[in-house]
Design an enzyme around this catalytic site. Structure first.
Site, PDB file in Angstrom:
ATOM      1  CE  LYS A  52       2.460   8.513   8.525  1.00 10.60           C
ATOM      2  NZ  LYS A  52       2.863   7.166   7.696  1.00 10.60           N
ATOM      3  CD  GLN A  96       1.502   4.436   6.911  1.00 12.18           C
ATOM      4  OE1 GLN A  96       1.400   5.267   6.840  1.00 12.18           O
ATOM      5  NE2 GLN A  96       2.239   3.304   7.210  1.00 12.18           N
ATOM      6  CG  ASP A 119       7.212   8.443   3.543  1.00 12.36           C
ATOM      7  OD1 ASP A 119       7.352   8.907   4.390  1.00 12.36           O
ATOM      8  OD2 ASP A 119       6.434   7.568   3.018  1.00 12.36           O
TER       9      ASP A 119
END
Ligand code: NAD
Length: 280
Positions: A52, A96, A119
């Site tokens: 990322k 995460q 997300d």
């Protein structure tokens, strides 16, 4: 022979377009920035986070990492999210997963400001997806739909079967396909007669996480096969859920693993960070 859907190529093209968008934002004085929170040590997560950061670097998005000890309390995590929610220079916040079991991941996702929820896991954004409003769509489902669109594969009116009902892939993907006017069936570990259902699919998407769970006898002639699964074999190879080699001469389109959906997931995170920075 099937057309191999080249996720790497499509993701590359999209990232070039997104790079342009970042430049345009910078000209307006907006410097898109992502905050990533990682808790404890997890080998796979470390690789994902590294990828990322590379993607952000590539398109010119700023990036700040917060590595927290495995033993942190829920209060510390929520305080950090609160702080990041308030910071004007941070446009996107990514937690995460997995996170340690003593922490409540739902509480954490709920705390992330829905305008910074790149997300798409905050219940406000989940709800917006359900009612078909513009929102942050989770990266993998968004990537799957973009892949289909890039290959001009019709979704409207098609029988789409999604195997897997997780909150991050199966459910949002099923909803997004429904919003795109597919007739959607969702299958899962308790589904009876899986083969009967999958063999009627025009578009079959597997998000199970088991190698060769989709075999030749389960798919319709000329179906479109999207393999979301990522599995590591005992000899260290990465494979999907689909018995790829044995499907190639039966289906019309198929995604490889690696080189399919995974690449798109990464590109869609960049897409969502830019969307957050644009304030749309
Ligand atoms: P999950 O474990 O949360 O969900 C798996 C789903 O599969 C469950 O809903 C379960 O009911 C269903 N299932 C399990 N066994 C089944 C069976 N035999 N028949 C039918 N259904 C069955 O997993 P997830 O987070 O949704 O991820 C699924 C897979 O996708 C994993 O391999 C994961 O690594 C991969 N993944 C890939 C990407 C990507 O970018 N390509 C992103 C996220 C997840």
């Amino acid at each position: 022979m099937a057309v191999i859907i080249d996720g790497r190529e499509v993701a590359k093209k999209i990232k070039e377009e997104l790079k342009e968008k970042v430049n345009e934002l910078k000209e307006k004085g907006i410097y898109p920035k992502l905050a990533v929170i990682m808790i404890g040590k997890d080998k796979a997560s470390e690789i994902y986070v590294r990828n990322k950061s590379r993607d952000c670097d590539y398109v010119g998005i700023e990036y700040e990492e917060f590595f927290l000890e495995e033993s942190i309390t829920m209060e510390t995590l929520l305080n950090l999210i609160d702080e990041l929610n308030k910071r004007d220079d941070i446009h996107g916040i990514l937690l995460q997963s997995p996170i340690p079991e003593h922490l409540d991941i739902r509480k954490a996702f709920n705390k992330i400001d829905y305008r910074k929820d790149v997300d798409g896991f905050n219940p406000i954004n989940v709800g917006k997806l359900l009612i078909g409003e513009d929102t942050f769509i989770p990266c993998t489902p968004l990537g799957v739909i973009k892949l289909l669109e890039q290959y001009n594969i019709q979704i409207e009116g098609k029988n789409a079967v999604v195997i897997g009902r997780s909150n991050i892939v199966g459910k949002p993907l099923s909803q997004y396909l429904l919003n795109k006017d597919a007739t959607v069936t969702v299958c899962h570990s308790k589904t009876k007669n899986l083969k009967e259902i999958t063999s009627k699919a025009d578009i079959l998407i597997s998000a199970v996480g088991k190698p060769k769970v989709i075999t030749r006898d389960m798919v319709k002639e000329n179906a479109v096969i999207i393999d979301v699964g990522i599995n590591r074999t005992p000899d260290g190879k990465i494979v999907g859920d689909v018995d790829y080699d044995n499907l190639l001469d039966k289906v019309s389109y198929i995604t490889p693993v690696p080189g399919g959906v995974g690449q798109m997931t990464r590109a869609m995170l960049i897409n969502n960070i830019i969307k957050a920075a644009e304030g749309k």
